[in-house]
Design an enzyme around this catalytic site. Sequence first.
Site, PDB file in Angstrom:
ATOM      1  N   ALA A   1       6.293  10.874   2.450  1.00  0.00           N
ATOM      2  CA  ALA A   1       7.005  10.731   3.729  1.00  0.00           C
ATOM      3  C   ALA A   1       6.056  10.409   4.871  1.00  0.00           C
ATOM      4  CB  ALA A   1       7.787  12.015   4.036  1.00  0.00           C
ATOM      5  N   GLY A   2       4.894   9.876   4.534  1.00  0.00           N
ATOM      6  CA  GLY A   2       3.949   9.444   5.566  1.00  0.00           C
ATOM      7  C   GLY A   2       4.444   8.201   6.274  1.00  0.00           C
TER       8      GLY A   2
ATOM      9  N   ARG B   1      -6.054   4.093   2.973  1.00  0.00           N
ATOM     10  CA  ARG B   1      -7.395   3.579   3.234  1.00  0.00           C
ATOM     11  C   ARG B   1      -7.896   4.010   4.601  1.00  0.00           C
ATOM     12  NH1 ARG B   1      -8.894  -2.542   2.177  1.00  0.00           N
ATOM     13  NH2 ARG B   1      -6.807  -3.120   2.885  1.00  0.00           N
TER      14      ARG B   1
ATOM     15  N   ARG C   1      -9.365  -0.915  -1.487  1.00  0.00           N
ATOM     16  CA  ARG C   1      -8.228  -0.283  -2.175  1.00  0.00           C
ATOM     17  C   ARG C   1      -8.697   0.356  -3.486  1.00  0.00           C
ATOM     18  NH1 ARG C   1      -6.276  -5.126   0.037  1.00  0.00           N
ATOM     19  NH2 ARG C   1      -4.490  -4.897   1.452  1.00  0.00           N
TER      20      ARG C   1
ATOM     21  N   ASP D   1       1.636  -9.281   1.050  1.00  0.00           N
ATOM     22  CA  ASP D   1       0.587 -10.289   1.258  1.00  0.00           C
ATOM     23  C   ASP D   1       1.189 -11.619   1.692  1.00  0.00           C
ATOM     24  OD1 ASP D   1      -1.248  -8.377   0.446  1.00  0.00           O
ATOM     25  OD2 ASP D   1      -1.204  -9.028  -1.650  1.00  0.00           O
TER      26      ASP D   1
ATOM     27  N   HIS E   1      -3.676  -7.535  -5.567  1.00  0.00           N
ATOM     28  CA  HIS E   1      -3.505  -7.029  -4.202  1.00  0.00           C
ATOM     29  C   HIS E   1      -4.815  -6.393  -3.750  1.00  0.00           C
ATOM     30  CE1 HIS E   1      -1.521  -5.493  -0.676  1.00  0.00           C
ATOM     31  NE2 HIS E   1      -1.703  -4.227  -1.021  1.00  0.00           N
TER      32      HIS E   1
ATOM     33  N   ASN F   1      -5.706   8.875  -6.332  1.00  0.00           N
ATOM     34  CA  ASN F   1      -4.338   8.349  -6.404  1.00  0.00           C
ATOM     35  C   ASN F   1      -3.802   8.216  -7.820  1.00  0.00           C
ATOM     36  OD1 ASN F   1      -4.388   8.312  -3.672  1.00  0.00           O
ATOM     37  ND2 ASN F   1      -4.252   6.103  -3.422  1.00  0.00           N
TER      38      ASN F   1
ATOM     39  N   ASN G   1      -2.145   2.497  -3.624  1.00  0.00           N
ATOM     40  CA  ASN G   1      -3.318   1.684  -3.965  1.00  0.00           C
ATOM     41  C   ASN G   1      -4.312   2.412  -4.865  1.00  0.00           C
ATOM     42  OD1 ASN G   1      -3.032  -0.902  -2.686  1.00  0.00           O
ATOM     43  ND2 ASN G   1      -3.153   0.135  -0.713  1.00  0.00           N
TER      44      ASN G   1
ATOM     45  N   ARG H   1       2.153 -11.527   5.313  1.00  0.00           N
ATOM     46  CA  ARG H   1       0.957 -11.681   6.150  1.00  0.00           C
ATOM     47  C   ARG H   1       0.471 -13.133   6.151  1.00  0.00           C
ATOM     48  NH1 ARG H   1      -1.779  -5.930   4.181  1.00  0.00           N
ATOM     49  NH2 ARG H   1      -0.811  -4.670   5.837  1.00  0.00           N
TER      50      ARG H   1
END
Length: 308
Positions: free
Chosen positions: A8-9, A82, A88, A148, A175, A95, A120, A151
């Site tokens: 929930a970040g 990060r 990553r 990506d 990625h 993780n 990641n 972006r």
Amino acid sequence: MKVTVVGAGAVGASCAEYIAIKDFASEVVLLDIKEGYAEGKAMDLMQTASLNGFDTKITGTTNDYLKTAGSHIAVITSGIPRKPGMTREELIGINAGIVKSVSENLVKHSPDVILIVVSNPMDTMTYLAHKVTGLPKNRIIGMGGALDSARFKYRLAEALEAPISDIDGMVIGGHSDKGMVPLTRLATRNSVLASEFLSEERLNQVLEDTKVGGATLTKLLGTSAWYAPGAAVSGLVQAIACDLKKMFPCSALLAGEYGLNDLCIGVPVILGKNGIEKIVEIELSDAEKAKMQESAEGVKKTNGLLDV
């Protein structure tokens, strides 16, 4: 249609917000390990419902996977983000354990779930989810390529001084800052090749700026971005939930496609109610094939750090 978002970040909450605002899901469950955190985020988001005009129910829970039971789609954003200067790949030690536990718990309570992995290093975490759950390969999707490509289109629009609705372009490959393969050769402005408007030098600058898109934001923000990742995830979730048969570049488990085997990497896929309905193989130039192969070697190297 029930969607679970684990973590929930900033990314998870943005993801839940965009899904709710699009109003195609009946329920979004936010889950986090921090006591009360997901419940607070869910309450805050629900207090925007009358203002933003959605009826999706958002609930929060502290590490109770029973509340996620019966989820059609689950998004895994959990893990450490990060920091400036980090790659990553450096996140793998912590993780991997988190993604393994989360994947197993989600499948235990929702055996028919489709998983979307955001954590990641994303391609390797997607591969790990395959290994620990044994789900059919169409039901595990890595988000990276969708972000990506967004972006990439932002940088193309900037270079072309054009509205972003005019722009189309795709990023395949891993990625990672080194692994991305922005397909500048195929990028278009309203069906006209971008190369008709931009010099090779300017297109190469767009390519390089795209590859470090995440690192640029991490340096500016002091942590990972969240708006665009959340929006990218919501696009994938909607394509699956509404059976849109929409094409996105996503990290998929390959079995011979693009000459690659036993790894997850970004390729164009069609998303519908079954998850990945089809992997689309496009004709790459020799230079693009070489970059894709190099990217795949990088992903395999990171996969080799997994304890599976």
